[in-house]
Design a protein around this motif. Structure first.
Motif, PDB file in Angstrom:
ATOM      1  N   GLY A   1       0.796  -1.218   0.000  1.00 53.94           N
ATOM      2  CA  GLY A   1       0.000   0.000   0.000  1.00 53.94           C
ATOM      3  C   GLY A   1       0.828   1.267   0.000  1.00 53.94           C
ATOM      4  N   LEU A   2       0.502   2.194  -0.891  1.00 49.20           N
ATOM      5  CA  LEU A   2       1.118   3.523  -0.910  1.00 49.20           C
ATOM      6  C   LEU A   2       0.342   4.410   0.062  1.00 49.20           C
ATOM      7  CD1 LEU A   2       1.687   3.957  -4.752  1.00 49.20           C
ATOM      8  CD2 LEU A   2       3.445   3.584  -3.010  1.00 49.20           C
ATOM      9  N   GLN A   3       0.790   4.428   1.308  1.00 44.34           N
ATOM     10  CA  GLN A   3       0.035   5.094   2.358  1.00 44.34           C
ATOM     11  C   GLN A   3       0.020   6.619   2.203  1.00 44.34           C
ATOM     12  OE1 GLN A   3      -1.798   3.324   4.102  1.00 44.34           O
ATOM     13  NE2 GLN A   3      -0.866   1.294   3.977  1.00 44.34           N
ATOM     14  N   ASP A   4       0.859   7.162   1.339  1.00 44.02           N
ATOM     15  CA  ASP A   4       0.900   8.605   1.113  1.00 44.02           C
ATOM     16  C   ASP A   4      -0.443   9.158   0.630  1.00 44.02           C
ATOM     17  OD1 ASP A   4       4.245   9.062   0.701  1.00 44.02           O
ATOM     18  OD2 ASP A   4       3.427   7.083   0.307  1.00 44.02           O
ATOM     19  N   PHE A   5      -1.322   8.290   0.104  1.00 47.67           N
ATOM     20  CA  PHE A   5      -2.624   8.738  -0.399  1.00 47.67           C
ATOM     21  C   PHE A   5      -3.749   8.494   0.594  1.00 47.67           C
ATOM     22  CE2 PHE A   5      -0.211   8.240  -4.352  1.00 47.67           C
ATOM     23  CZ  PHE A   5      -0.469   9.470  -4.945  1.00 47.67           C
ATOM     24  N   ARG A   6      -3.415   8.202   1.834  1.00 47.83           N
ATOM     25  CA  ARG A   6      -4.426   7.948   2.856  1.00 47.83           C
ATOM     26  C   ARG A   6      -5.369   9.133   3.066  1.00 47.83           C
ATOM     27  NH1 ARG A   6      -6.182   3.467   6.104  1.00 47.83           N
ATOM     28  NH2 ARG A   6      -4.793   1.815   5.442  1.00 47.83           N
ATOM     29  N   ASP A   7      -4.837  10.344   2.989  1.00 47.51           N
ATOM     30  CA  ASP A   7      -5.660  11.516   3.282  1.00 47.51           C
ATOM     31  C   ASP A   7      -6.833  11.650   2.321  1.00 47.51           C
ATOM     32  OD1 ASP A   7      -4.229  12.378   5.496  1.00 47.51           O
ATOM     33  OD2 ASP A   7      -2.837  13.562   4.299  1.00 47.51           O
ATOM     34  N   THR A   8      -6.627  11.325   1.062  1.00 51.33           N
ATOM     35  CA  THR A   8      -7.692  11.498   0.077  1.00 51.33           C
ATOM     36  C   THR A   8      -8.437  10.200  -0.248  1.00 51.33           C
ATOM     37  OG1 THR A   8      -8.213  12.361  -2.114  1.00 51.33           O
ATOM     38  CG2 THR A   8      -6.156  11.169  -1.900  1.00 51.33           C
ATOM     39  N   ASP A   9      -7.761   9.035  -0.103  1.00 50.71           N
ATOM     40  CA  ASP A   9      -8.354   7.768  -0.541  1.00 50.71           C
ATOM     41  C   ASP A   9      -8.695   6.821   0.603  1.00 50.71           C
ATOM     42  OD1 ASP A   9      -7.997   8.728  -3.042  1.00 50.71           O
ATOM     43  OD2 ASP A   9      -6.621   7.183  -3.737  1.00 50.71           O
ATOM     44  N   GLN A  10      -8.802   7.346   1.821  1.00 53.68           N
ATOM     45  CA  GLN A  10      -9.023   6.455   2.961  1.00 53.68           C
ATOM     46  C   GLN A  10     -10.295   5.643   2.810  1.00 53.68           C
ATOM     47  OE1 GLN A  10      -8.636   8.285   6.785  1.00 53.68           O
ATOM     48  NE2 GLN A  10      -8.737   6.354   7.865  1.00 53.68           N
TER      49      GLN A  10
END
Length: 310
Positions: free
Chosen positions: A151-160
């Motif tokens: 998982g590319l966790q860098d996109f958690r803010d928008t794709d949670q």
């Protein structure tokens, strides 16, 4: 065992003998074969090849990939500070283009900081399934595979909510090397390795919150599952980020061991033009990517440090 609707007798898919089917690439074409007791792979056309030297393709061809958010008690304790995360399971999907074969390259874009491993087992559907009970669900399973739900966790803010870019990017699902039946899943241990050192470990029967029969029955209330569909059954505690050059593996005793090497790639061309949500390093991203070290065994943390040369 800590899972819903325990069975009274071992389901057919978990009764021996053990059978493992693999799919490999030869001369630009794919071929299926069955693993032999001597470690060789006998192709369906009669040829015998060296399994170690083979170029592997994913042993699945799904119309959809559905993943359980949390299904291990240690993961729930680490992330939620309780042994059961929610009253019932919750899910996200990964596109089939995220599939990767055994020994493949796991791509980490230059503009992303956090690429986390999650060792899991995958359940593969064998026949069309809709509106079944948990007891009936076992008959619709073709077999099981080790998997790495990266998982590319860098996109958690928008794709949670959707997890689309977090878990759906190309190469983020190494699976295989084979599809296995005839093994009692709940007697097996799952281990994740980084550069050969154990960073996750769980006895599946002891830690499972919801078994695959419960999950299939839940999903099939409203979604038709078809042959080849993949269900990812969650990961135990200590999912952490890895770097280019590191080798990540998920081993499930009795079933197999899948591996992938993290490889650096340039940032997408559109990113430089300001297209879309940029990767972030926010408190929420770090909460998931870095986890809660105080709630995981010390040897996992120590092994991860050693895998990085620390």
């Amino acid at each position: 065992m800590n899972f819903e609707f325990p069975f009274q007798q071992l389901p057919a898919v978990m009764q021996g003998p053990r059978i493992e089917r693999r799919r490999i690439l030869i001369g630009g074409s794919s071929f299926w074969g069955t693993m032999q007791d001597d470690g060789q792979l006998r192709l369906d056309d009669g040829r015998v090849v060296d399994a170690e030297a083979a170029c592997y393709l994913p042993p699945v061809n799904p119309s959809k990939i559905i993943a359980v958010h949390i299904s291990y008690s240690s993961r729930s304790f680490e992330t939620r500070n309780k042994n059961k995360p929610t009253e019932t399971p919750t899910y996200f999907t990964k596109p089939p283009t995220s599939l990767n074969g055994h020994k493949g390259q796991i791509l980490k874009p230059a503009d992303c900081k956090y690429l986390n491993y999650e060792g899991e087992y995958a359940v593969v559907i064998g026949k069309t399934c809709r509106n079944v009970t948990p007891d009936e669900a076992w008959d619709f399973i073709e077999g099981f595979c080790p998997a790495l739900d990266m998982g590319l966790q860098d996109f958690r803010d928008t794709d949670q909510g959707s997890m689309l870019r977090v878990k759906g990017a190309d190469s983020l699902l190494p699976i295989g090397p084979g599809l296995v039946r005839g093994v009692n899943l709940f007697e097996q241990t799952l281990r994740t390795y980084v550069n050969g050192l154990v960073v996750q470990e769980a006895h599946i029967g002891d830690e499972t919150i919801w078994g695959p029969h419960y999950v299939i029955a839940d999903l099939a209330r409203h979604i038709t599952l078809v042959p080849g569909d993949v269900i990812l059954m969650g990961t135990p505690c200590h999912s952490r980020s890895v770097d280019p050059g590191q080798v990540v593996e998920c081993e499930i005793t009795g079933i197999g061991r899948v591996s992938g090497t993290v490889v650096a790639i340039p940032a997408p061309r559109a990113a430089a033009l300001g297209v879309g949500h940029a990767p972030t390093d926010s408190p929420e991203v770090r909460r998931v990517a870095l986890g809660f070290d105080e709630r995981v065994p010390e040897h996992f943390k120590e092994n991860l440090r050693h895998s990085r040369g620390g």
